[in-house]
Structures are given as structure tokens and as C-alpha cells.
Design a protein around this motif. Structure first.
Motif, short mmCIF file in Angstrom:
data_model
loop_
_atom_site.label_atom_id
_atom_site.label_comp_id
_atom_site.label_asym_id
_atom_site.label_seq_id
_atom_site.Cartn_x
_atom_site.Cartn_y
_atom_site.Cartn_z
N VAL A 164 0.69 -1.19 -0.16
CA VAL A 164 -0.03 -0.03 -0.04
C VAL A 164 0.90 1.28 -0.04
O VAL A 164 0.24 2.23 -0.16
N GLY A 165 1.97 1.16 0.17
CA GLY A 165 2.91 2.34 0.09
C GLY A 165 4.45 2.25 0.60
O GLY A 165 4.88 0.84 0.81
N THR A 166 5.06 3.24 0.70
CA THR A 166 6.37 3.01 1.27
C THR A 166 6.55 4.19 2.36
O THR A 166 6.16 5.43 2.27
N PHE A 167 7.06 3.73 3.41
CA PHE A 167 7.23 4.71 4.80
C PHE A 167 8.70 5.41 4.67
O PHE A 167 9.56 4.51 4.02
N VAL A 267 5.14 -0.81 2.99
CA VAL A 267 4.13 -1.15 3.97
C VAL A 267 3.02 -1.95 3.14
O VAL A 267 2.72 -1.95 2.05
N TRP A 268 2.72 -3.02 3.99
CA TRP A 268 1.72 -4.37 3.42
C TRP A 268 0.52 -4.41 4.33
O TRP A 268 0.69 -4.09 5.27
N LEU A 269 -0.45 -4.45 3.52
CA LEU A 269 -1.75 -4.91 4.09
C LEU A 269 -1.71 -6.36 3.98
O LEU A 269 -1.87 -6.85 2.70
N VAL A 270 -2.23 -7.04 5.28
CA VAL A 270 -2.35 -8.51 5.20
C VAL A 270 -3.44 -8.98 5.63
O VAL A 270 -3.99 -8.64 6.62
N ALA A 271 -4.14 -10.20 5.24
CA ALA A 271 -5.08 -10.75 5.62
C ALA A 271 -4.78 -12.59 5.50
O ALA A 271 -4.07 -12.79 4.59
N HIS A 272 -5.62 -13.14 6.18
CA HIS A 272 -5.53 -14.44 6.14
C HIS A 272 -6.18 -14.72 4.54
O HIS A 272 -7.35 -14.29 4.52
N ARG A 273 -5.76 -15.58 3.90
CA ARG A 273 -6.51 -16.13 2.71
C ARG A 273 -7.94 -16.45 2.73
O ARG A 273 -8.76 -15.89 1.93
N GLU A 274 -8.31 -17.07 3.83
CA GLU A 274 -9.66 -17.50 4.03
C GLU A 274 -10.75 -16.57 4.38
O GLU A 274 -11.80 -16.53 3.99
N LEU A 275 -9.99 -15.39 5.05
CA LEU A 275 -10.60 -14.26 5.35
C LEU A 275 -11.11 -13.46 4.26
O LEU A 275 -12.26 -12.82 4.35
N ARG A 276 -10.67 -13.45 3.09
CA ARG A 276 -10.92 -12.83 1.81
C ARG A 276 -12.38 -13.45 1.40
O ARG A 276 -12.85 -12.72 0.57
N MET A 277 -12.64 -14.45 1.60
CA MET A 277 -13.99 -14.96 1.35
C MET A 277 -15.14 -14.48 2.12
O MET A 277 -16.25 -14.78 1.91
N VAL A 289 -6.88 -0.71 1.64
CA VAL A 289 -5.97 -0.72 0.52
C VAL A 289 -5.77 0.62 -0.16
O VAL A 289 -4.67 1.54 -0.34
N ASP A 290 -7.13 1.13 -0.67
CA ASP A 290 -7.20 2.38 -1.26
C ASP A 290 -6.61 3.81 -0.34
O ASP A 290 -6.07 4.69 -0.57
N GLU A 291 -7.27 3.55 0.76
CA GLU A 291 -7.04 4.73 1.98
C GLU A 291 -5.65 4.90 2.28
O GLU A 291 -4.82 5.81 2.16
N LEU A 292 -4.90 3.66 2.66
CA LEU A 292 -3.56 3.75 2.98
C LEU A 292 -2.73 4.17 1.92
O LEU A 292 -1.48 4.83 1.89
N ALA A 293 -3.07 3.64 0.59
CA ALA A 293 -2.08 4.00 -0.49
C ALA A 293 -2.10 5.61 -0.74
O ALA A 293 -1.02 6.33 -0.74
N GLU A 294 -3.49 6.05 -0.37
CA GLU A 294 -3.31 7.57 -0.53
C GLU A 294 -2.57 8.22 0.60
O GLU A 294 -1.96 9.35 0.31
N TYR A 295 -2.90 7.72 1.86
CA TYR A 295 -2.16 8.30 2.97
C TYR A 295 -0.58 8.47 2.71
O TYR A 295 0.20 9.27 2.92
N PHE A 296 0.00 7.15 2.39
CA PHE A 296 1.52 6.99 2.23
C PHE A 296 2.09 7.74 1.18
O PHE A 296 3.26 8.21 1.03
N ASP A 297 1.27 7.84 0.03
CA ASP A 297 1.69 8.61 -0.95
C ASP A 297 1.69 10.05 -0.60
O ASP A 297 2.50 10.89 -1.05
N SER A 298 0.55 10.62 0.02
CA SER A 298 0.74 11.90 0.36
C SER A 298 1.85 12.47 1.57
O SER A 298 2.45 13.55 1.55
#
Length: 300
Positions: A164-167, A267-277, A289-298
Motif C-alpha cells: 500500500v505504500g512506502t514509509f 508497507v503491506w496490508l495483510v489478511a488470511h487468505r480464507e478471510l478474503r471469502m 488498501v485505497d486509503e492507506l495508499a493515498e495516505y503514504f503517497d501524500s
């Protein structure tokens, strides 16, 4: 897979789930509206079918075994799925709601996530968020959290991750402290006070040395494993500290010590594969994913 060949008794699984949640056979039987002997037979039948003990029966009542604890998360997911299926089938699944646990480092949890989670609440008012602020990686496989924000990419095959970005972080100091160090600062490091870490300070020293900043243990006159306390110590002028640039650059009276030395990481956003169901988890995951990408980009 031939699904017709799969034999599964949901009543037995539900008996196990409710017993685990209620903590006793009597309470579970009351919750399910069945007799205690019937409930006991269903739990025992499931244990026999699985060839494993799910509960330890002792003087303190029922306690989950290790196998029972590991299997409980799957049955809980089945229970949620059954409830969601029922709502969808009857046309009552009109909103995404329920509990979500998000884990992140102290700095991310304190400064980045609150405004993002406020926006999440406005969009999905039925979601109840628990935010775990810890610099230790939550064990997603044991469901310590549903979603985690991490500064490293997970290697476990049953986890999914999105970058989601770079710190970016660098060394900061209180202006008065920095003014007391002769120039150039890099040539007078032995006269400067640094804030270190109780654990893994050698790794921190190694990272600084890789940037040409060679320190000794004597350089660290204050230490803490809390990143929030590290930041407050820096603000208080106790020493030179490592701070994310979006905090350090915005703080009056705090200056970069070595402008040319910036430490970066993913910076990574992580979840268990099964929880994506799970629709709720998938929705929150995609939102973050979208909000953190915007935060770290700014921030960068």
C-alpha cells in the motif's frame, strides 16, 4: 472435488461452536433450545468423527483443547457464513456489518489509521472496529487480527498481502539539542545523545552504520521499545530519535539531523487468505488498501 461425497453434520458443528462460546454444556443447551444430553451426544459424535478431543473436561468445567482452539475459528467462520446466507436468502442482507480487528504498529495506529477508520465508519456504520496497536506482528493464522498493516511482506503461503505504500523516516532532534552539537554533526556523533531500543538495539545500530552513522552503545542515553514513547522522548529533547517524516517535518521545534539520510521501507496490508471469502473482511481490506495508499503517497 465431488461435493456429494462430503458428509458433514452442521448440527454437530453448531453444538461445538455454541458450547465453546457459552463455556458449558448447560448454557449451550439452553441457548440452542435442546436438552443437555442431546447436546453432549452431538459434541461427542463430532469428536469421534474427527478423531480428536475438542474439550478437556475437568473440575473447572469445559476448556478447549489445542485442536479445539484451532478448529474453532473455522466453525465460527461457518456460523457467520450461515447467518449471512440466511440474511441474503431472505432479502435482509442490506448492509455490511459486524466486528473487524485491525492490527498495526503504534505509530500507524495512532496517527494514520484513526481518520481512515472514521471514514470507514461513515461509509459502513454497521462495522465495529477493534484497533490493536502493537509493534509485534499479529498472528493472523490464529486470528489475532482479521487484517494487519505490516512493514514487511509476509512469507506464509496462507496469507495474502497488498503493498500500500512506502514509509520514510529519518533522525530528528529538538532544535535546542541539535544546536548544542558542534558542526558538522556527523563528525561529533560521540558528543550527541541518541534514543535507542531496549530490544534489537544492535540491529538499529547496524541500520545506522549502513548509512555511515557509526554509534556505540554509550551513545544511547535513553531507550524504549515503544515507538510512541520514542517519538515523545524525541520531542522532549532527550536525544536524537528515528521518526517518520510526516510526523517530524510537521512538528514545530523539531529538525532533521541528517537531511541526506532517509530510511525507507514497504508497507503491506495483510489478511488470511480464507478471510478474503468473508464479504465484511474483503470490503474493509479493499477500503484500507485505497486509503492507506493515498495516505503514504501524500506522506512521501
Amino acid at each position: 472435488m465431488n461435493w456429494r461425497s462430503v458428509k458433514f453434520d452442521w448440527n454437530r458443528a453448531r453444538a461445538f461452536l455454541v458450547t465453546a462460546e457459552e463455556g458449558s454444556l448447560s448454557a449451550a443447551a439452553k441457548a440452542l433450545g435442546i436438552s443437555q444430553p442431546t447436546l453432549s451426544r452431538q459434541v461427542s459424535a463430532l469428536e469421534e468423527e474427527l478423531s480428536t478431543a475438542l474439550f478437556e473436561r475437568g473440575g473447572r468445567g469445559l476448556e478447549l483443547t489445542q485442536n479445539g482452539l484451532e478448529l474453532l475459528c473455522y466453525v465460527q467462520a461457518m456460523g457467520e457464513a450461515a447467518s449471512s446466507f440466511s440474511l441474503a436468502a431472505t432479502g435482509r442482507a442490506t448492509s455490511i456489518e459486524g466486528d473487524i480487528t485491525v492490527s498495526a504498529s503504534e505509530i500507524t495506529a495512532a496517527f494514520a489509521l484513526p481518520p481512515i477508520l472514521k471514514k470507514l465508519q461513515r461509509r459502513y456504520p454497521g462495522i465495529r472496529v477493534s484497533l490493536v496497536a502493537s509493534n509485534e506482528a499479529s498472528d493472523l493464522r490464529r486470528r489475532a487480527a482479521d487484517i494487519a498493516v505490516r512493514n514487511f511482506r509476509p512469507s506464509e503461503p496462507d496469507l495474502i498481502a497488498r503493498k500500500v505504500g512506502t514509509f520514510e523516516a529519518t533522525l530528528y532532534a529538538d532544535s535546542d539539542l541539535l544546536a548544542s552539537i558542534p558542526r558538522p554533526v556527523q563528525e561529533h556523533l560521540s558528543e550527541a545523545r541518541f534514543i535507542g531500543f531496549v530490544s534489537n538495539n544492535e540491529a538499529y545500530m547496524g541500520a545506522l552504520a549502513a548509512q555511515g552513522l557509526k554509534l556505540t552503545e554509550a551513545s544511547f542515553t535513553a531507550r524504549t521499545d515503544s515507538h510512541l514513547v520514542h517519538w515523545e522522548m524525541t520531542r522532549a529533547g532527550m536525544g536524537i530519535g528515528m521518526v517518520p517524516i510526516e510526523l517530524g517535518d510537521a512538528e514545530p521545534g523539531i529538525e532533521r539531523v541528517f537531511p541526506g539520510h532517509v530510511f525507507t521501507g514497504d508497507v503491506w496490508l495483510v489478511a488470511h487468505r480464507e478471510l478474503r471469502m468473508n464479504l465484511r473482511v474483503r470490503t474493509v481490506f479493499d477500503f484500507l488498501v485505497d486509503e492507506l495508499a493515498e495516505y503514504f503517497d501524500s506522506a512521501g
